[in-house]
Design a protein around this motif. Structure first.
Motif, PDB file in Angstrom:
ATOM      1  N   ILE A  59       0.837  -1.212   0.000  1.00 51.93           N
ATOM      2  CA  ILE A  59       0.000   0.000   0.000  1.00 51.93           C
ATOM      3  C   ILE A  59       0.869   1.258   0.000  1.00 51.93           C
ATOM      4  O   ILE A  59       0.603   2.223  -0.728  1.00 51.93           O
ATOM      5  N   ALA A  60       1.935   1.231   0.821  1.00 51.12           N
ATOM      6  CA  ALA A  60       2.816   2.398   0.904  1.00 51.12           C
ATOM      7  C   ALA A  60       3.397   2.724  -0.469  1.00 51.12           C
ATOM      8  O   ALA A  60       3.470   3.896  -0.869  1.00 51.12           O
TER       9      ALA A  60
ATOM     10  N   GLY B  76       2.184   6.225  -5.928  1.00 49.88           N
ATOM     11  CA  GLY B  76       1.803   6.349  -7.321  1.00 49.88           C
ATOM     12  C   GLY B  76       2.265   5.214  -8.221  1.00 49.88           C
ATOM     13  O   GLY B  76       2.035   5.224  -9.423  1.00 49.88           O
ATOM     14  N   HIS B  77       2.890   4.217  -7.636  1.00 48.12           N
ATOM     15  CA  HIS B  77       3.401   3.115  -8.462  1.00 48.12           C
ATOM     16  C   HIS B  77       2.272   2.208  -8.941  1.00 48.12           C
ATOM     17  O   HIS B  77       1.324   1.944  -8.215  1.00 48.12           O
TER      18      HIS B  77
ATOM     19  N   GLY C 133       0.574 -10.862   1.563  1.00 48.23           N
ATOM     20  CA  GLY C 133       0.074  -9.542   1.910  1.00 48.23           C
ATOM     21  C   GLY C 133       0.311  -8.546   0.790  1.00 48.23           C
ATOM     22  O   GLY C 133      -0.563  -7.736   0.442  1.00 48.23           O
ATOM     23  N   PHE C 134       1.490  -8.625   0.228  1.00 56.07           N
ATOM     24  CA  PHE C 134       1.849  -7.729  -0.874  1.00 56.07           C
ATOM     25  C   PHE C 134       0.894  -7.938  -2.054  1.00 56.07           C
ATOM     26  O   PHE C 134       0.366  -6.988  -2.632  1.00 56.07           O
ATOM     27  N   ARG C 135       0.643  -9.189  -2.346  1.00 57.66           N
ATOM     28  CA  ARG C 135      -0.274  -9.518  -3.445  1.00 57.66           C
ATOM     29  C   ARG C 135      -1.683  -8.980  -3.158  1.00 57.66           C
ATOM     30  O   ARG C 135      -2.364  -8.468  -4.046  1.00 57.66           O
ATOM     31  N   ARG C 136      -2.083  -9.106  -1.923  1.00 55.94           N
ATOM     32  CA  ARG C 136      -3.408  -8.634  -1.558  1.00 55.94           C
ATOM     33  C   ARG C 136      -3.511  -7.116  -1.751  1.00 55.94           C
ATOM     34  O   ARG C 136      -4.518  -6.604  -2.258  1.00 55.94           O
ATOM     35  N   ALA C 137      -2.442  -6.426  -1.381  1.00 52.43           N
ATOM     36  CA  ALA C 137      -2.429  -4.964  -1.542  1.00 52.43           C
ATOM     37  C   ALA C 137      -2.587  -4.598  -3.016  1.00 52.43           C
ATOM     38  O   ALA C 137      -3.371  -3.718  -3.377  1.00 52.43           O
ATOM     39  N   LEU C 138      -1.852  -5.304  -3.875  1.00 54.42           N
ATOM     40  CA  LEU C 138      -1.937  -5.013  -5.307  1.00 54.42           C
ATOM     41  C   LEU C 138      -3.331  -5.344  -5.823  1.00 54.42           C
ATOM     42  O   LEU C 138      -3.956  -4.555  -6.542  1.00 54.42           O
ATOM     43  N   ALA C 139      -3.817  -6.516  -5.421  1.00 52.78           N
ATOM     44  CA  ALA C 139      -5.133  -6.948  -5.878  1.00 52.78           C
ATOM     45  C   ALA C 139      -6.209  -5.939  -5.473  1.00 52.78           C
ATOM     46  O   ALA C 139      -7.082  -5.583  -6.275  1.00 52.78           O
TER      47      ALA C 139
ATOM     48  N   ASN D  85      -5.988  -3.000  -5.279  1.00 55.00           N
ATOM     49  CA  ASN D  85      -5.876  -1.786  -6.083  1.00 55.00           C
ATOM     50  C   ASN D  85      -5.878  -2.080  -7.578  1.00 55.00           C
ATOM     51  O   ASN D  85      -5.431  -1.260  -8.385  1.00 55.00           O
ATOM     52  N   GLY D  86      -6.326  -3.292  -7.885  1.00 59.00           N
ATOM     53  CA  GLY D  86      -6.458  -3.650  -9.291  1.00 59.00           C
ATOM     54  C   GLY D  86      -5.142  -3.732 -10.042  1.00 59.00           C
ATOM     55  O   GLY D  86      -5.080  -3.532 -11.250  1.00 59.00           O
ATOM     56  N   ILE D  87      -4.083  -4.028  -9.302  1.00 55.56           N
ATOM     57  CA  ILE D  87      -2.773  -4.131  -9.962  1.00 55.56           C
ATOM     58  C   ILE D  87      -2.368  -5.592 -10.084  1.00 55.56           C
ATOM     59  O   ILE D  87      -2.520  -6.377  -9.146  1.00 55.56           O
TER      60      ILE D  87
END
Lengths: 331, 331
Positions: free
Chosen positions: A169-170, A175-176, A197-203, A205-207
């Motif tokens: 998230i950070a 803006g990445h 966790g990292f994957r969840r953050a991206l997911a 945010n639709g990344i």
DNA sequence: GTGAAAGCGCTAACAC
DNA sequence: GTGTTAGCGCTTTCAC
């Protein structure tokens, strides 16, 4: 030969029982005897043999910390926290490193089996859940930093999944939109949790996190460079990288700089642990802080509680992490 | 309760002596008995109590390494070297950190006095020469990394004076004529020896080392920044800086970069130790390598020799250092 | 308040 | 090849 309690007793003209009482601060000793005994102890340079004492007491008041690799400053800092609590509780902390090999770990675990120490803290282990559960039945052990799925054993770690999420998230907040991940062996539970966790953050945010933006190998620092080189060779390189350790991140940064990038500007990098070196590098390293001191105190306290009681606490404790943003993410 | 040798003997229908013989690999045991005993040991999950064994044998086969500060990766690497030798010799290495305080050091030394360990390696100490000499009479101790003047005690270090000299020469060879020095407490013998060597190198080349180009404080990494800031504020700042540790050097570099200098070009910096981080920083750090692994092996071997013999070797051993030039000196 | 004695778990004479 | 036993140095009942 060195003086024994017998020598002191003879020299002081009292019984060994009285000397022992003085040694252990028993109130049932006359002041005169105590004084005499203490003087004799001083004069003979006597120091009680703990092998005898511990054998008799069936306890050593020593806790062993087994570290998979001795160069990880994080572990040593955790030990400082442990020390702090242990001292108050009358325990000593000693450490040994297993070089991440099962054989050496087992060798050191022998100190637990053969009663050289009262308890063991494992900073990562090669034992599986079943073995750990068996061990925990007969001995006092604790896991720190690195939990084991299915192990019903006293454990203290950060919430790695959430920490990975927060790191993601950070970076996203900066803006990445194209992020990469540098992980470790799949056996390292903490690393895979951070990945989740990292994957969840991206997911969230639709990344997308395509396979070519994920590099997993050992914690060996050089893998940071290998990963970065690979990422930067892609047709569409990432603008942010999250690594599961500070050393991996630093090595990745080093490679990015060598390849002509301005880290913190052209590309952001985030590590994990917050080792003291983070503030010294150029650029300084953004990271996820593990509260070492606190973890050390907690695991030590809980383990000593377990040692002193027959009521075993096998809980899984989670301590709060903290995101620290520095130059490597443009802050 | 846990099984003892008696339980094994009873269950196997042999005497404790036979069990002990099997345990210790004595040849005077019939194959049948050995097999039976081993099976029983397995079945009962028996593990010998070393408190009993060690008490009886008057030896623990454990060496304690006391480190003044646990975060110094150098010490841990020395321990790896020690491990390597110790294992072959049937010894275990354990470590404890004193946080550079006398009280904690004494506390850990108790493990030597109370016979919990057979010997101690001190990576720096607050004991003076006299105390060390007294200790060495009754116990097996060794100094590593940091010698003590006048201490007639087994010691292993690099030749700090010569290393300081070589560092100075290396910088001078790069064309520097105005050099500065970042040292440590005057109590740290190694640091002052390095300073002496550095001064000798400058003197040999007709270069002056004015007081304003010398900053001495603790090993705390932040002092590297303090020193560098002071140097760069001078009317005539130095073009090269030698620090007595890599962390001091890294922190100094960090400050120089913050102040807008290109380290390796505008100013050269050289550290000491060659910790693994040297290759990861930007710029990578030139340094004086201490051969940790070799030092560890040597001190361990000599100490175990002392433990096993009544002929004490109290020599001062010097191991070869090596100058490593990297980007921070423009290489 | 103090001492005698048992015993913690083990090894190593010593006897057979 | 095996068992008996003393004893390593200490603490802790128990009796006085």
């Amino acid at each position: 030969m060195r003086a024994t309690i017998k020598d002191v007793a003879r020299e002081a003209g009292v019984s060994v029982a009285t000397v022992s009482r003085v040694l252990n601060g028993s109130p049932n000793v006359s002041e005169a005897s105590a004084k005499l005994v203490n003087e004799t102890i001083e004069r003979l340079g006597y120091s009680p043999n703990f092998l005898g004492r511990n054998l008799r007491k069936r306890a050593t008041n020593v806790i062993l910390v087994i570290m998979p690799n001795a160069e990880h400053s994080l572990y040593m800092q955790i030990c400082v926290g442990m020390q702090n609590y242990a001292q108050k509780a009358g325990y000593d902390i000693i450490t040994a490193s297993s070089n991440a090999t099962t054989a050496v770990e087992t060798r050191h675990m022998n100190m637990l089996f053969n009663r050289t120490v009262d308890g063991v803290v494992l900073m990562g282990t090669s034992y599986d859940a079943r073995s750990l559960n068996d061990l925990a039945k007969n001995y006092d052990i604790a896991l720190c930093c690195e939990g084991v799925t299915g192990a019903d054993v006293l454990t203290v770690t950060v919430d790695d999944e959430q920490a990975g999420y927060d790191a993601g998230i950070a970076l996203i907040k900066e803006g990445h939109k194209r992020l990469a991940f540098i992980g470790a062996e799949s056996t390292a539970l903490s690393a895979s949790r951070r990945e989740n966790g990292f994957r969840r953050a991206l997911a969230d945010n639709g990344i997308d996190l395509p396979p070519e933006l994920v590099y997993k190998n050992t914690y060996d620092q050089d893998n940071g460079a290998v990963a970065m080189e690979r990422f930067l060779g892609l047709p569409e390189p990432p603008t942010a990288v999250f690594a599961v350790s500070d050393t991996l991140a630093m090595c990745a940064i080093r490679k990015a700089v060598e390849m002509g990038l301005a880290v913190g500007k052209d590309i952001s990098v985030m590590g994990f642990d917050n080792i003291s070196m983070c503030e010294l590098t150029n650029p300084s390293l953004s990271t996820v802080e593990q509260p070492c001191y606190k973890m050390g105190e907690l695991v030590c306290r809980k383990l000593i509680d377990n040692i002193s009681s027959d009521q075993k606490d096998n809980s899984y404790y989670t301590v709060a992490h903290r995101i620290i943003l520095r130059e490597s993410t443009g802050d």
